[in-house]
Design an enzyme around this catalytic site. Structure first.
Site, PDB file in Angstrom:
ATOM      1  N   ASP A 164      29.512  44.843  45.829  1.00 15.14           N
ATOM      2  CA  ASP A 164      28.382  45.630  44.869  1.00 15.14           C
ATOM      3  C   ASP A 164      28.759  45.031  43.359  1.00 15.14           C
ATOM      4  OD1 ASP A 164      31.123  46.745  44.738  1.00 15.14           O
ATOM      5  OD2 ASP A 164      30.338  48.893  44.691  1.00 15.14           O
ATOM      6  N   ASP A 179      33.126  44.727  49.111  1.00 11.75           N
ATOM      7  CA  ASP A 179      31.878  45.245  49.624  1.00 11.75           C
ATOM      8  C   ASP A 179      30.463  44.724  48.941  1.00 11.75           C
ATOM      9  OD1 ASP A 179      32.606  46.672  47.437  1.00 11.75           O
ATOM     10  OD2 ASP A 179      32.021  48.566  47.650  1.00 11.75           O
ATOM     11  N   SER A 223      36.324  48.500  49.452  1.00 14.05           N
ATOM     12  CA  SER A 223      36.155  47.629  48.279  1.00 14.05           C
ATOM     13  C   SER A 223      37.044  46.447  48.414  1.00 14.05           C
ATOM     14  CB  SER A 223      35.892  48.268  47.155  1.00 14.05           C
ATOM     15  OG  SER A 223      35.542  47.515  45.896  1.00 14.05           O
ATOM     16  N   ASP A 253      33.055  40.887  45.226  1.00 17.13           N
ATOM     17  CA  ASP A 253      34.101  41.786  45.789  1.00 17.13           C
ATOM     18  C   ASP A 253      33.753  41.979  47.132  1.00 17.13           C
ATOM     19  OD1 ASP A 253      32.102  43.724  45.339  1.00 17.13           O
ATOM     20  OD2 ASP A 253      33.816  45.124  44.521  1.00 17.13           O
TER      21      ASP A 253
END
Length: 498
Positions: free
Chosen positions: A268, A266, A115, A264
């Site tokens: 999501d 990743d 992340s 962010d």
């Protein structure tokens, strides 16, 4: 971490946590460990209940742009195939892209990402078929135990080993999202997007542009840091920290844009900036998107349920209840939200951390779909005189209260600090009669009387920290409650609440 030769399994608790896998590469997160986790994932999630003679089961695996991703994916896949599981790799993708693949193919999935963590980290977010989360009580604890054992004594190799194949799913992901929100009728908008060198640099051109072969939308997208680079050369890919929004805020003003979006690492989570360069709170986005989903459900003759966590603004239940929704308040954390989403067949859910969950997206979180709802709302919003509304005008109705944001305090004795707050606000009722609950930490509410305020105080699971969130009907009251509680937490001589 090299293969363990002693008879004692290693402790993987600092790597395999309650919700996912997260650690520094190559120690403690090595290819050997990834392979063991892959084999354990096969034995805990994939293989149980498989009927004799059934086709080999499949798992879909993706990764973000971190340099360590391909090697870890290959090792994880090796653990799966050795246990007789086929692996479908979809390559570079966002976490919600992996969730889409798991849902669309109806197979378990694993996303290699850390992340927003720094470049030296990597991790795995795992899910059951249909993108249902794998957490501590839904398989991850068993995976941790079994993976540790497999580092001591590798499991037997299946008689019929699995295979690895590649599949491109970005275009399917983009088309699926486009099917959920109609953006064709939006007015032309200038949109600045900060991908933070993360996976938004791949998904935004596919969903909001024409990179996936979809028709053009009425958006002029100004890209910031779309180059995929897991070393994050420009800033951390964590929009929750205000300093990581500075470039986006400046670019929105410089380009005269209608809106800014920040993803962010990743991709999501999505944060929203208005035309003035000011952040729109995730609670406001939860209310805005929630009202759109509630209206759609009610138009279809259904009574909608919306999930929100307990440190979301009071505006969320206020507006959604008034619109005819049933609202359910949960603990902080995506595993709790996802569980309640599925349990209540909820149409939507939102968190203060800018995670947004949709029933139509397999009850999973997707920042991209939330961004599309905001673009659709802004692109159609008009004032009474017919002129287009700005985002700051549109969002004003969703931000009527004053909030502190989350404030962390490092304390020597968490229990003693909490006890001081309980003594002042609950035992002595120094601020007047209050409502108290302990669904997640300590929530003290004075919302049903004047002046209106509430706060939540939660302990970190991993550090000697207390996290404070305060909201009030106006800025002065919020500031007073915030400062009084912080003084008690930090033992700075505030005395009693007043």
């Amino acid at each position: 971490m090299r293969a363990v030769t002693s008879a004692t399994p290693p402790d993987l608790s600092t790597l395999i946590k309650a919700y996912d896998v997260r650690g520094v590469v190559p120690e403690p997160f090595s290819p050997e460990v990834a392979r063991a986790i892959g084999a354990a994932f096969a034995d805990v999630v994939v293989l149980p209940g498989r009927a004799d003679g059934a086709p080999r089961p499949r798992v879909v695996v993706g990764n973000d742009m971190r340099p360590s991703g391909p090697e870890l994916v290959a090792a994880f896949a090796g653990g799966l195939t050795a246990r007789g599981v086929d692996v479908v790799t979809i390559g570079l993708c966002s976490t919600d892209g992996l969730y889409h693949a798991s849902g669309a193919l109806d197979v378990p999935g694993a996303m290699f990402t850390a992340s927003h963590n720094p470049a030296q980290y990597n991790g795995i977010k795992m899910c059951w078929a249909g993108a249902r989360p794998v957490g501590e009580d839904s398989g991850l604890g068993a995976i941790r135990t079994l993976a540790a054992q497999y580092l001591v004594e590798p499991p037997a190799v299946a008689d019929e080993q699995g295979t690895v194949s590649d599949r491109e799913m970005l275009a399917e992901y983009a088309a699926f999202l486009r099917s959920l929100v109609d953006l064709r009728e939006a007015r032309p908008l200038k949109v600045v997007v900060d991908a933070g060198n993360g996976m938004g640099g791949l998904t935004v051109p596919a969903v909001l542009g024409e990179a996936a072969g979809l028709p053009a939308l009425p958006f002029d997208v100004v890209p910031l840091y779309f180059e995929l680079d897991g070393t994050f050369p420009n800033h951390e890919a964590n929009p929750l920290e205000p300093e990581n929004l500075r470039d986006l805020q400046a670019a929105v003003v410089e380009h005269g844009a209608d809106i800014g979006l920040a993803f962010d690492g990743d991709a999501d989570r999505c944060f929203v900036i208005d035309e003035r360069g000011e952040p729109v709170t995730p609670s406001a986005i939860t209310a805005l998107v929630g009202l759109r989903e509630v209206a759609r459900e009610r138009a279809a003759g259904r009574t909608p349920t919306v999930i929100y966590n307990l440190i979301s603004s009071k505006v969320v239940p206020d507006l959604l209840d008034a619109a005819g929704a049933r609202t359910v308040r949960t603990r902080v954390g995506h595993s709790f939200i996802k569980a309640e989403m599925a349990r209540n067949d909820a149409v939507f859910g939102g968190e203060h951390s800018a995670h947004y969950y949709f029933r139509d997206f397999f009850f999973a979180d997707t920042g991209m779909l939330a961004a599309m709802h905001v673009l659709a709302a802004l692109g159609q919003a008009r004032a009474a005189d017919g002129r287009p509304l700005t985002l700051s005008e549109l969002s004003e109705a969703y931000e009527p209260y004053s909030a502190s944001g989350e404030i962390n305090s490092r304390v020597e004795d968490v229990a003693a600090a909490r006890a001081r707050v309980v003594e002042a606000y609950v035992t002595q009722q120094g601020a007047g009669p209050v409502e108290v609950d302990e669904l997640d930490g300590l929530t003290v509410s004075h919302w049903d009387a004047q002046p209106r305020w509430w706060f939540n105080l939660r302990a970190s699971n991993t550090e000697p920290l207390l996290r404070l969130n305060v909201e009030a009907a106006d800025e002065d009251i919020m500031t007073k409650v915030r400062d009084d509680v912080l003084a008690l937490v930090r033992d700075a001589g505030a005395g009693a609440a007043r």
